[in-house]
Each structure stands twice: as structure tokens, then as C-alpha cells.
Design a protein around this motif. Sequence first.
Motif: not given
Length: 501
Positions: A230-231, A335-337, A342-345, A364-369
Amino acid sequence: MFGLSALDLARIQFAFTISFHIIFPAITIGMASYLAVLELCWLRTKRQVYVDLYHFWLKIFAVTFGMGVVSGIVMAYQIGTNWSYLSEFAGSILGPILSYEVLTAFFLEAGFLGVMLFGWNRVGPALHFAATCAVAIGTLISSTWILAANSWMQTPQGYAIEGGRMVPADWLAIVFNPSFPYRLLHMVIAAYLCTALIVAAGAAWQLLKRRDNPAVRKMLSMALWMILIVAPIQAVVGDFHGLNTLKHQPVKLAAMEGHWENEPGKAVPLLLFGIPDMEEERTKYAVGIPHLGSLILTHTWDGHIPAMKDFPREDRPNSLIVFWSFRLMVGLGLLMIALGVWSLWLRRGGRIFGQRLFLRFVLLMGPAGLVAILAGWTTTEVGRQPWVVYGVLRTADAVSPHGAGTLALSLALFVVAYMFVFGAGTAYVLRLIRKGPQHFEVHKAPEGGPGEGRTPMRPLSAADVQDDDEAGAVPDQLDRHPDMRRGDPGSAHPDDNKPER
């Protein structure tokens, strides 16, 4: 109050209340759809892991839904008290749109919310799933009407002015105004990303605390797939939204880009850094990439876009705020992309569950959305100034005739009440997330008696949580339960212990 006028205080109060409010609907929009997906997965596979995740996130949904309703009531209150001339001038258009939201979305949500929260062991699986879907659809319908109203204020059409007031001339043109499709899609995707990041952060917290079990792995894997897919789509939608803004609100785009003078026929750079100065009419310390602004904004190498000086000074938004809120939103989106890639790798060999540096980044990315949503709405609303209905009604002409002292007092009361009420609610949500998924008895019959399952309950009862020493199944391994060891198809599934990729 600090030299602020009544208009300044009214705008601050609106910004404060809407910033709190938008957080909760954003979570509930994404969370309701996530719950529908979890229940569908359980109906198809009968895996216990989906039941445990459903009832875990249902608690968070119940709390955020309640806080969203409360903050929404306050929003309606302060619009009626502080912006009475807006209601008088454009109420015949905005009023019906918001009424449609209540009649379609809110009634649908309210009608099925009780079944969704308390009906798992009281109604059949198909009916309960239908109730979950109805609530999820209700949140999407609600966002549709709200975005229709706000988008119309950004790009008004389909109206006439009679007797000094706006009246509807074409309802289809009003609802499907030029910016509506882009803004609706952009917001719904943002809500899904926001939820996925929160879910992923909750799973990362559990894994960093060495609480590794199938439910935690499943919610991390599902959330990261969502972010990965989605990102990038959000980036494409944002590009189309930017082109629409260039066409219908060019001064907003000029403020976002920090451009004051652009020579016709000459390529426009993309400014990465700078400090726009509204008084000196220039962007200080500008650092840009040649031609990239033209390429992104016009999809041509030498495309031209309007600059701030092309518009009267009194019609310009505050470029300093819009410039940086837009970059904050875009930066978090990138950063979301990166997180998704990174997760795919790391999925090779299942390393997403044990790579602690990656898990810390997810946390750390939890509140980024949520931050990105607030930054995006800041860009949209500040960029619309000085208009409340773009090109038709100025913000200064829409404010109620209150004194600065009255608005300062109400603003202070709002701040104190919000910090107490929503601070406590947020702390409770974090406590729920910290505990992690629990085992849920799928076929357990509701018990009677005072305070038991057959007693009517308030909505927030669905968010009840036990203390650590009472919550019997926060297991590191879900197969501690006897019924799971028996292989009860309603309680466990052999696939629950397979490695999650």
C-alpha cells in the motif's frame, strides 16, 4: 492572550480539536477493515491464531471508536459556536452532507457495533461476520461524506448564491467535486497504512520482549505485507492529488514547494530544504535539485508552475508551515516504503522475526502513520488559507463575533479536558497493546449473573483487560491450552505452529 486575536484563537481551537479527532477515525477506519479480514480468515481456515488476533484488536478498536465519537461531538460544538457565519453562509450545503453521514454511516455502525463487540458466542458466525463487515463499511461511508464536505470547501462547485447565502444547484457536482476522488482515496489509504504500522509496532514490541508466538508472528507478517503493497500505491495517489492541486489551488502548491518566482520556460527545481520567509518573500538557505520540481509536478523536464508572487499577498497561505508539513508527510511516506522493502528482503529465512535492528525500526515507525496524517491535514488546511470556502468565503469573515478572552478560556478548558480524557484513553490502549494477544475460547457459552456475559454492557466493556497475574494465556506458546493440544478445530489448527513468512 499572548497578543492573539479572536480569529487566531478560533483557528487554534479548531486545529487543536480536529487534530485530536482525526487520529481516532483514522485508526477505526483501518482497524475495522483489518478485523473483517481476520474474521474472514478464521471462517475460511478455522485457525485459532485469527480468533486470538481478532479479539485482541477488537479491544483497541472499541476504545478508539469511543474516543472518536466523543471528539467528534466536540468538533460539531466548536464549529457551531466559533464559526457561525460559515454555518449561516454555507450551511444549506454542508448541513445536508453531514446529515447524510449520520443517516447512512453512523446509524449503520451503531446498529451493528453491539453485535460485533459482544455477539461472538451469541450469534452465528455468518451473522457476526456480517456485523463486522457492516461496521467496516460504515467507517468507509463516514469518511466518504466527511471528505465530500471538506473537498467541496477546497474546490467548491455546484452552488449558487442567493440572498447572500450559498444554496445547492447540483448535488452531484457538489459531492463529486474536482478534488474529492483524490482526497478520499488518499485518506483511506493513509488510514490503512496507519493501522498497519500500529499493528506491526505492537508485534515488534512483543518480539523485542521475547514473547514470540504464532499470533504475534502472524500480525507482524500481515502488517508488513500491507505496508509493502500500500505504501507505494499511496505515493502514486499522492502524485495525482498534487496534479489536481496544481490545477485547482496553484497558490497552495507554490507554498508547498517554497517557490516565490519562476521564470516562464525555465525548469523548476525541487527544494529539499529551505526556510520560507513571508515578509522578505523568499526562501532562505534553499537547497534544491534542478529540473526535479518540473518533472514531479508537471511530468515534463522543463514544465512551469506558478510561484507565490504570482498571487496577491493577501491570498497567500503561510509557506513556512505548509512547506515543512508537506515534507514531513513525504519523508515519513518514503520511510514507510523503505520499511516495506526491508521487510521483503528479510523474509528470506524468516528473519523479520529475529532481526532486532529491524524490529526497533518497526517499533519507531508505529506512530508514523498518525504523524503523517496530521502533517497532511496541516498542509491541506493551512494551504487553503485565507479561505474557508476556497475563493468564496474568507476565514476572517466566517468567525463568530466572540471576544479573545472567551475563546482563550474555552481553548484552555479544551486543552485540560483533552489531556486528561484522551491521555487516559491513549495510556489504556498502550496497556492493551503491551499485553499482546490472549487465547480466546471460540465456543464458550456466555455465563449469566450480575456482571457476566448475559448482562447488558456498555461499548467500552469490550476493551476490558485483566491484570498480568489474572490473564492466563499470554503464552509464549499458544499450545499451552488443553483444547489446543487436543486439536479442537474451533480452538486450534495444525498450521498455527508453522513458520510464518
